[in-house]
Design a protein around this motif. Sequence first.
Motif, PDB file in Angstrom:
ATOM      1  N   SER A  34      35.856  32.170  39.855  1.00 13.97           N
ATOM      2  CA  SER A  34      34.921  33.197  40.260  1.00 13.97           C
ATOM      3  C   SER A  34      35.504  34.605  40.105  1.00 13.97           C
ATOM      4  N   CYS A  35      36.669  34.861  40.718  1.00 19.80           N
ATOM      5  CA  CYS A  35      37.235  36.215  40.657  1.00 19.80           C
ATOM      6  C   CYS A  35      38.445  36.315  39.742  1.00 19.80           C
ATOM      7  N   ARG A  36      38.859  35.208  39.151  1.00 20.54           N
ATOM      8  CA  ARG A  36      39.979  35.185  38.211  1.00 20.54           C
ATOM      9  C   ARG A  36      41.336  35.415  38.848  1.00 20.54           C
ATOM     10  N   LYS A  92      41.484  26.586  47.778  1.00 18.09           N
ATOM     11  CA  LYS A  92      40.501  27.601  48.096  1.00 18.09           C
ATOM     12  C   LYS A  92      41.093  28.941  47.718  1.00 18.09           C
ATOM     13  N   CYS A  93      40.303  29.771  47.072  1.00 16.82           N
ATOM     14  CA  CYS A  93      40.791  31.079  46.650  1.00 16.82           C
ATOM     15  C   CYS A  93      41.005  31.977  47.867  1.00 16.82           C
ATOM     16  N   LYS A  94      42.209  32.567  47.929  1.00 23.77           N
ATOM     17  CA  LYS A  94      42.505  33.437  49.063  1.00 23.77           C
ATOM     18  C   LYS A  94      41.762  34.763  48.968  1.00 23.77           C
ATOM     19  N   VAL A  95      41.387  35.126  47.764  1.00 24.36           N
ATOM     20  CA  VAL A  95      40.763  36.425  47.555  1.00 24.36           C
ATOM     21  C   VAL A  95      39.262  36.395  47.852  1.00 24.36           C
ATOM     22  N   CYS A  96      38.541  35.454  47.257  1.00 21.90           N
ATOM     23  CA  CYS A  96      37.086  35.469  47.411  1.00 21.90           C
ATOM     24  C   CYS A  96      36.556  34.268  48.191  1.00 21.90           C
ATOM     25  N   GLY A  97      37.429  33.342  48.555  1.00 22.61           N
ATOM     26  CA  GLY A  97      36.994  32.216  49.363  1.00 22.61           C
ATOM     27  C   GLY A  97      36.316  31.103  48.566  1.00 22.61           C
TER      28      GLY A  97
HETATM   29 ZN   LIG Z   1      38.509  33.990  43.860  1.00 27.54          ZN
END
Ligand SMILES: [Zn+2]
Length: 75
Positions: free
Chosen positions: A23-25, A53-58
Amino acid sequence: MTGTPLTLRDYVHGYRIYAQCGSCRHDVRLSLMHAAQIAGWDATLDEVRRRLKCKVCGNRGSIAIQIVHDGRPAR
Ligand SMILES: [Zn+2]
């Protein structure tokens, strides 16, 4: 082909995991030790991927992981 999926245990020697959020790369390098803490040594890469799980965008579930040899010669 044995049909048995490889687990983290099979990659222990000299491999690293790279994960990138679909999603956010955002990308992270994950040690096998860390992956095993998340999913257990008997987890397959797909099982690890589903738990990340992405720490940046969840974002969860569309994280791509890649396993690479870190360059040291295997003994
Ligand atoms: Zn992300």
